[in-house]
Design a protein around this motif. Sequence first.
Motif, PDB file in Angstrom:
ATOM      1  N   MET A   1       0.845  -1.208   0.000  1.00  0.00           N
ATOM      2  CA  MET A   1       0.000   0.000   0.000  1.00  0.00           C
ATOM      3  C   MET A   1       0.879   1.258   0.000  1.00  0.00           C
ATOM      4  N   PHE A   2       0.288   2.329  -0.462  1.00  0.00           N
ATOM      5  CA  PHE A   2       0.987   3.610  -0.420  1.00  0.00           C
ATOM      6  C   PHE A   2       0.840   4.164   1.002  1.00  0.00           C
ATOM      7  N   ASP A   3       1.929   4.335   1.708  1.00  0.00           N
ATOM      8  CA  ASP A   3       1.797   4.784   3.092  1.00  0.00           C
ATOM      9  C   ASP A   3       2.578   6.069   3.342  1.00  0.00           C
ATOM     10  N   THR A   4       2.752   6.857   2.287  1.00  0.00           N
ATOM     11  CA  THR A   4       3.531   8.085   2.434  1.00  0.00           C
ATOM     12  C   THR A   4       2.642   9.313   2.628  1.00  0.00           C
ATOM     13  N   ARG A   5       1.335   9.106   2.712  1.00  0.00           N
ATOM     14  CA  ARG A   5       0.411  10.239   2.762  1.00  0.00           C
ATOM     15  C   ARG A   5       0.584  11.035   4.064  1.00  0.00           C
ATOM     16  N   PRO A   6       0.728  12.360   3.953  1.00  0.00           N
ATOM     17  CA  PRO A   6       0.813  13.172   5.172  1.00  0.00           C
ATOM     18  C   PRO A   6      -0.497  13.075   5.958  1.00  0.00           C
ATOM     19  N   ASP A   7      -0.438  13.378   7.225  1.00  0.00           N
ATOM     20  CA  ASP A   7      -1.618  13.284   8.081  1.00  0.00           C
ATOM     21  C   ASP A   7      -2.488  14.524   7.874  1.00  0.00           C
ATOM     22  N   ARG A   8      -3.239  14.490   6.820  1.00  0.00           N
ATOM     23  CA  ARG A   8      -4.121  15.610   6.480  1.00  0.00           C
ATOM     24  C   ARG A   8      -5.511  15.060   6.201  1.00  0.00           C
ATOM     25  N   GLU A   9      -6.533  15.824   6.577  1.00  0.00           N
ATOM     26  CA  GLU A   9      -7.877  15.321   6.325  1.00  0.00           C
ATOM     27  C   GLU A   9      -8.305  15.582   4.891  1.00  0.00           C
ATOM     28  N   ALA A  10      -8.301  16.852   4.484  1.00  0.00           N
ATOM     29  CA  ALA A  10      -8.832  17.202   3.161  1.00  0.00           C
ATOM     30  C   ALA A  10      -7.812  16.884   2.079  1.00  0.00           C
ATOM     31  N   ALA A  52       1.976  23.581   5.220  1.00  0.00           N
ATOM     32  CA  ALA A  52       2.101  23.433   6.669  1.00  0.00           C
ATOM     33  C   ALA A  52       0.912  24.015   7.429  1.00  0.00           C
ATOM     34  N   ALA A  53       0.435  25.139   6.955  1.00  0.00           N
ATOM     35  CA  ALA A  53      -0.606  25.837   7.723  1.00  0.00           C
ATOM     36  C   ALA A  53      -2.004  25.270   7.485  1.00  0.00           C
ATOM     37  N   GLU A  54      -2.149  24.455   6.474  1.00  0.00           N
ATOM     38  CA  GLU A  54      -3.493  23.999   6.099  1.00  0.00           C
ATOM     39  C   GLU A  54      -3.625  22.492   6.292  1.00  0.00           C
ATOM     40  N   ASP A  55      -4.822  22.088   6.675  1.00  0.00           N
ATOM     41  CA  ASP A  55      -5.106  20.661   6.800  1.00  0.00           C
ATOM     42  C   ASP A  55      -5.562  20.147   5.430  1.00  0.00           C
ATOM     43  N   PHE A  56      -4.616  20.116   4.488  1.00  0.00           N
ATOM     44  CA  PHE A  56      -4.984  19.869   3.092  1.00  0.00           C
ATOM     45  C   PHE A  56      -3.790  19.307   2.342  1.00  0.00           C
ATOM     46  N   VAL A  57      -4.036  18.348   1.447  1.00  0.00           N
ATOM     47  CA  VAL A  57      -2.963  17.774   0.643  1.00  0.00           C
ATOM     48  C   VAL A  57      -3.452  17.565  -0.793  1.00  0.00           C
ATOM     49  N   ILE A  58      -2.569  17.808  -1.754  1.00  0.00           N
ATOM     50  CA  ILE A  58      -2.844  17.423  -3.137  1.00  0.00           C
ATOM     51  C   ILE A  58      -1.974  16.198  -3.426  1.00  0.00           C
ATOM     52  N   SER A  59      -2.580  15.161  -3.949  1.00  0.00           N
ATOM     53  CA  SER A  59      -1.849  13.918  -4.228  1.00  0.00           C
ATOM     54  C   SER A  59      -1.913  13.598  -5.715  1.00  0.00           C
ATOM     55  N   ASP A  60      -0.751  13.222  -6.254  1.00  0.00           N
ATOM     56  CA  ASP A  60      -0.640  12.778  -7.642  1.00  0.00           C
ATOM     57  C   ASP A  60      -0.387  11.273  -7.575  1.00  0.00           C
ATOM     58  N   LEU A  61      -1.409  10.485  -7.881  1.00  0.00           N
ATOM     59  CA  LEU A  61      -1.280   9.038  -7.777  1.00  0.00           C
ATOM     60  C   LEU A  61      -0.580   8.484  -9.018  1.00  0.00           C
ATOM     61  N   PRO A  62       0.081   7.341  -8.889  1.00  0.00           N
ATOM     62  CA  PRO A  62       0.803   6.790 -10.043  1.00  0.00           C
ATOM     63  C   PRO A  62      -0.124   6.553 -11.233  1.00  0.00           C
ATOM     64  N   ASP A 199     -14.672  26.823   0.823  1.00  0.00           N
ATOM     65  CA  ASP A 199     -14.181  27.987   0.071  1.00  0.00           C
ATOM     66  C   ASP A 199     -12.800  28.422   0.557  1.00  0.00           C
ATOM     67  N   ASP A 200     -12.429  27.984   1.774  1.00  0.00           N
ATOM     68  CA  ASP A 200     -11.110  28.360   2.312  1.00  0.00           C
ATOM     69  C   ASP A 200      -9.973  27.761   1.468  1.00  0.00           C
ATOM     70  N   LEU A 201     -10.284  26.752   0.672  1.00  0.00           N
ATOM     71  CA  LEU A 201      -9.244  26.128  -0.162  1.00  0.00           C
ATOM     72  C   LEU A 201      -9.159  26.726  -1.566  1.00  0.00           C
ATOM     73  N   PHE A 202      -9.992  27.718  -1.852  1.00  0.00           N
ATOM     74  CA  PHE A 202      -9.980  28.348  -3.195  1.00  0.00           C
ATOM     75  C   PHE A 202      -8.596  28.880  -3.546  1.00  0.00           C
TER      76      PHE A 202
END
Length: 205
Positions: A1-10, A52-62, A199-202
């Motif tokens: 499994m991919f287990d490198t994901r940062p601990d972010r909710e969104a 760092a300041a946001e509970d948010f991650v963009i992921s580019d999957l293989p 909208d905070d992620l705009f």
Amino acid sequence: MFDTRPDREAEVALVGRSNVGKSTLMRELTGHSFDTGGNPGVTRSPNHYDWAAEDFVISDLPGFGFMSGVDEEHREQIKTNIVQYIEEHADDILVAILVVDGKSVIDIIDRHSGPDEIPYDVEMFHFLRDLGIPTVVAVNKMDKVDDRDERLNELCDRLGLLPPWKQWQETIAPITAKKGQISSLNDAVREHLHDQKRDDLFKFF
């Protein structure tokens, strides 16, 4: 499994075949370079970018599908890992961006359509929607497409969306990532973020 994901909710996740320009789009969205190669399938594990300041991650999957120099078993394993990753994080993925190559997507879908076969792109589109993940199809490399409207209408048809494509602008986004022409994608993503009161992620799109 991919287990490198940062601990972010969104999360916003990019998925798609190899060599359709996902990593280029990721660079355009984040302003940061990731390992990209001329050969399909260079990205074997997800690239994550978080702020760092946001509970948010963009992921580019293989990338899934054909990859030069990668045997069938390994390709299937990557696809399985992607599916499991999406299932595991479905509740946190605010938007999935399915990236396709505007120039070749119709040919690829048609070549793999048959009684016993569902094309990866179509299968992934419905898989994401079945999980309840708002999905935008980023139709990349549109600068190489002459019959733009016709091509986008054909894509809608293959995905089970009633043409014309212009009534699906929250789902179909023609872009050219390499030239930074991604405003239609940003608009579509924002629409889905707004629906989820994010909208905070705009500012990222």
